[in-house]
Design an enzyme around this catalytic site. Structure first.
Site, PDB file in Angstrom:
ATOM      1  N   ARG A  42      13.351  40.821  45.285  1.00  0.00           N
ATOM      2  CA  ARG A  42      11.908  40.614  45.480  1.00  0.00           C
ATOM      3  C   ARG A  42      11.483  39.241  44.975  1.00  0.00           C
ATOM      4  O   ARG A  42      10.684  38.548  45.606  1.00  0.00           O
ATOM      5  CB  ARG A  42      11.135  41.714  44.757  1.00  0.00           C
ATOM      6  CG  ARG A  42      11.316  43.091  45.382  1.00  0.00           C
ATOM      7  CD  ARG A  42      10.614  44.164  44.563  1.00  0.00           C
ATOM      8  NE  ARG A  42      10.806  45.490  45.153  1.00  0.00           N
ATOM      9  CZ  ARG A  42      11.085  46.585  44.458  1.00  0.00           C
ATOM     10  NH1 ARG A  42      11.186  46.523  43.138  1.00  0.00           N
ATOM     11  NH2 ARG A  42      11.245  47.741  45.066  1.00  0.00           N
ATOM     12  N   VAL A  72       8.584  53.060  36.681  1.00  0.00           N
ATOM     13  CA  VAL A  72       7.390  52.658  37.430  1.00  0.00           C
ATOM     14  C   VAL A  72       6.126  52.794  36.588  1.00  0.00           C
ATOM     15  O   VAL A  72       5.250  51.917  36.609  1.00  0.00           O
ATOM     16  CB  VAL A  72       7.270  53.495  38.718  1.00  0.00           C
ATOM     17  CG1 VAL A  72       5.927  53.240  39.399  1.00  0.00           C
ATOM     18  CG2 VAL A  72       8.407  53.145  39.681  1.00  0.00           C
ATOM     19  N   GLY A  99      11.782  48.711  32.868  1.00  0.00           N
ATOM     20  CA  GLY A  99      11.325  50.056  32.590  1.00  0.00           C
ATOM     21  C   GLY A  99      11.020  50.801  33.880  1.00  0.00           C
ATOM     22  O   GLY A  99      11.188  50.291  34.978  1.00  0.00           O
ATOM     23  N   ASP A 147      19.370  51.891  43.998  1.00  0.00           N
ATOM     24  CA  ASP A 147      19.864  51.627  42.645  1.00  0.00           C
ATOM     25  C   ASP A 147      21.376  51.770  42.517  1.00  0.00           C
ATOM     26  O   ASP A 147      21.952  51.352  41.503  1.00  0.00           O
ATOM     27  CB  ASP A 147      19.194  52.579  41.647  1.00  0.00           C
ATOM     28  CG  ASP A 147      17.710  52.322  41.486  1.00  0.00           C
ATOM     29  OD1 ASP A 147      17.271  51.178  41.737  1.00  0.00           O
ATOM     30  OD2 ASP A 147      16.979  53.264  41.129  1.00  0.00           O
TER      31      ASP A 147
END
Length: 352
Positions: free
Chosen positions: A162, A182, A180, A112
């Site tokens: 991804r 996980v 949001g 991140d």
């Protein structure tokens, strides 16, 4: 916004305790982020006890701080090709708290942390955890592989990396931008907003091992790196501090994993290069990098794609096991430049 503090005591070695009476560890308040912060806290406790059990105890505090990435709507509006063109900020609030002295350490998922050219100059990664499973997983009740997804399946992901790799293999699927934390993404799957999710294996496994593991009830299946190459630093937890905070840097050195540092430095050097390529959306381009270790040394793999997955360039390079961080940095930089040259100046034209 700063939430409740969780306090624990641990011992610091004599060499680092001069004028250091406590350490404040900042984290996002999500379940996964709290698990990761507690892991760093425990690693510090164990490492320090092993090095010096005679010094005076000081207090460590875990300080939850809300992040913008946790506050986004779980499901974004659909688009013709609903790619995650908008950046998701999971680190900014914590980094700001470091800079203004509210906390001493920020715990991030390394994947991140922004590229160096878009990160704060006054911060540094003080330690890298041992890398856990770097792969992505497909979360689904119905299928275990990308090939097994139904035609036109709705697959949730907020990661442009991804999404691009998924569309490269399955251009028929409908990618839904799920945002949001996980838990929020898993809830979207359970509600039927999507047919499957792609998430990081390490995050799900950390949640499953935590005390609050009742939220992981859906089956998930590892995606081979040949199909979806992991994100830069995926599976590694980074402990960040201010560059001028030498006492905290000395402390974090106790829990720094050398293999993770070598691989992370190479992968982030690659990211730093490809991130400078001109593209028509905010945030990083769809790229992936993973450096693994075997008996021959380190193998670096990198890939760069267009957001819709129609174009892709890739590379692989090797380096000996007994390499320095500067050599790892050079390898990652070389890989990034190689892909930038292969892609050319028009690679992303019309892709955003």
């Amino acid at each position: 916004m700063i939430a409740v503090k969780i306090v624990a005591l641990f011992l610091l070695p004599t060499c680092t305790t001069n004028a250091l009476s406590s350490i404040r560890i900042g984290t996002r308040p999500s379940k996964l982020a709290m698990v990761q912060a507690k892991k760093i806290q425990q690693l510090l406790h164990d490492a320090i006890q092993a090095n010096d059990s005679t010094s005076s105890p000081i207090r460590s505090e875990i300080v939850p701080i809300d992040a913008a990435g946790d506050n986004n709507s779980p499901v974004a509006a659909s688009q013709d090709v609903p790619l995650a063109m908008k950046t998701v900020d999971f680190t900014g609030a914590l980094d700001d708290a470091l800079t203004d002295g509210t906390i001493d350490v920020a715990v991030h998922s390394l994947k991140d942390i922004p590229p160096s050219n878009r990160w704060k100059d006054d911060l540094v990664i003080g330690s890298y955890s041992e890398r856990e499973d770097p792969l992505d997983v497909l979360v689904s009740d119905e299928c275990s592989t990308l090939a097994g997804l139904p035609k036109n399946a709705r697959v949730g992901s907020a990661s442009i990396r991804r999404q691009a790799q998924l569309l490269s293999h399955r251009p028929d699927v409908k990618v839904v931008s799920i945002r949001g934390n996980v838990i929020a993404r898993l809830a979207a799957l359970e509600r039927g907003d999507v047919d499957a999710l792609i998430l990081a294996a390490a995050g799900l496994e950390r949640l499953s091992r935590s005390e609050s593991n009742d939220s992981i009830s859906l089956p998930y299946h590892r995606i081979d790196a040949d199909d979806v190459l992991p994100g830069v630093g995926q599976g590694i937890i980074a402990a960040v501090c201010r560059k001028d905070d030498h006492k905290t840097l000395s402390l974090l050195n106790f829990v720094d994993n050398r293999t993770s540092r070598i691989t992370a430095v190479a992968e982030r050097a690659f990211l730093n290069v490809v991130d400078t390529m001109e593209h028509e959306w905010p945030g990083r381009p769809p790229c992936a990098a993973y450096m693994s270790r075997d008996d021959k040394g380190y193998l670096f793999r990198g890939v760069l794609l267009t957001p819709n997955g129609t174009k892709k360039v890739e590379t692989s390079l090797r380096i000996p096991i007994k390499c320095s961080t500067s050599e790892a940095f050079g390898l990652g930089t070389k890989a990034g430049r190689e892909l930038r040259e292969k892609a050319g100046t028009s690679f992303f034209v019309g892709a955003g």
